[in-house]
Design a protein around this motif. Sequence first.
Motif, short mmCIF file in Angstrom:
data_model
loop_
_atom_site.label_atom_id
_atom_site.label_comp_id
_atom_site.label_asym_id
_atom_site.label_seq_id
_atom_site.Cartn_x
_atom_site.Cartn_y
_atom_site.Cartn_z
N GLU A 55 22.20 129.62 -133.19
CA GLU A 55 23.43 129.25 -133.52
C GLU A 55 23.39 127.85 -134.11
O GLU A 55 24.16 127.49 -134.75
N TYR A 77 24.75 126.87 -137.93
CA TYR A 77 25.79 125.79 -138.07
C TYR A 77 25.25 124.66 -139.02
O TYR A 77 26.19 124.15 -139.88
N ALA A 101 29.10 135.99 -144.84
CA ALA A 101 28.27 136.42 -143.58
C ALA A 101 26.94 136.92 -144.33
O ALA A 101 25.77 136.69 -143.77
N ARG A 112 26.21 138.55 -137.71
CA ARG A 112 27.49 138.47 -137.10
C ARG A 112 27.93 138.15 -135.88
O ARG A 112 28.70 137.49 -135.41
N VAL A 163 27.99 134.13 -135.83
CA VAL A 163 29.21 133.95 -136.40
C VAL A 163 30.21 134.09 -135.24
O VAL A 163 31.13 132.98 -134.81
N ARG A 222 32.38 131.22 -133.46
CA ARG A 222 34.04 130.98 -133.55
C ARG A 222 34.29 130.91 -132.21
O ARG A 222 35.51 129.92 -131.81
N VAL A 264 32.97 127.22 -136.01
CA VAL A 264 33.18 127.51 -137.21
C VAL A 264 34.77 128.27 -137.02
O VAL A 264 35.26 128.51 -136.12
N GLN A 308 36.92 131.34 -139.81
CA GLN A 308 36.79 132.35 -141.10
C GLN A 308 37.98 132.32 -141.81
O GLN A 308 39.14 132.41 -141.37
N VAL A 365 32.75 131.76 -143.85
CA VAL A 365 32.57 131.11 -142.70
C VAL A 365 32.75 129.62 -142.91
O VAL A 365 31.63 129.31 -143.77
#
Length: 323
Positions: free
Chosen positions: A11, A15, A26, A41, A44, A48, A53, A55, A63
């Motif tokens: 992650e 980022y 993505a 996915r 992401v 979120r 992040v 979208q 993203v």
Amino acid sequence: MLGPVGLSRPEESAYLLLLQQGSASADELAASLALPAGRVRRIVKALRRKGFVHQTPPPGERVVPVAPDMIVDHLIRRRHDELEAVRVAAHRLAEEARGREGSRRTGELIEIVTGGEAVGQAFDRLQRGAHRELRVLVAPPYAVPKDVNESQLDRLLAQGVVCRAVYGTLALDDPAIAAGVAACVRAGEQARLAHRVPIKLALADESLALLPLAWSDAAHRTALLVHPCGLLDALSALFETVWSHAVPLALTQDEGIRPVSGLPDEDRYLLSLLVSGLTDEAVAARLGVSRRTVVRRVTHLMDLADARSRLQLGWQAHERGWL
């Protein structure tokens, strides 16, 4: 870097990549990270959920990273609030536990710890539980390696924890142990030397004690953890008694360790005359005082050394570095 605020390594990598690129689809993110699209996915989605992040709407979803200062400040404030809630709850639970101490069963007051690894973990738990003072009686057989855990000692001292230790004279006969004691004193430990240490013991404040179940070569495999009760009070008193009769240890010029003599020069001279075999009358003549004065001063020295005879006084004087 961002692990403490809740990001896994994948992650964090995603980022940081988004921060460099500004945004990405993505598929572009999966290609840059060399990871399967399905896993990206999920990454992401996690980012979120954690607020790192957002979208853009379809079509052409991208993203977009949230500014790190905004999200990190928010997470730190939230984590602080969570920890503060835990601290308040812990204090409340501790008060409730103290209120129940009078009715606790023996099994709740004394834990039996079995196995060398478990005993080591219990000692680490005790050290981490010391907030004001760590007190230790050290004697063979040694339950822990001879190497000094200087990082743990430094951590305690840096937090303002007072560390006091009493070592048996046999401990300093081992060069490795003596070097470890010197390292502890150099770090800030208050160390003393006793001719006889009655038991191996560690005390964290007035809240927890650790001692071997038996004095043997296998003692390090079974120990007792004692919680607040009459036995803990007795163990605390035992430590203070041994401490009061022990001799302070200090570093030498060559970074070794030695007992510190607290005797005035005249008393050291008197002792040297006694151990050389002179009678009280001869000692009195050498010092220019009466025999009664010599007897009174010898009695005082015997009280200081906790000696019941002059023979014991001579031995204690040697052990305490008075001669």
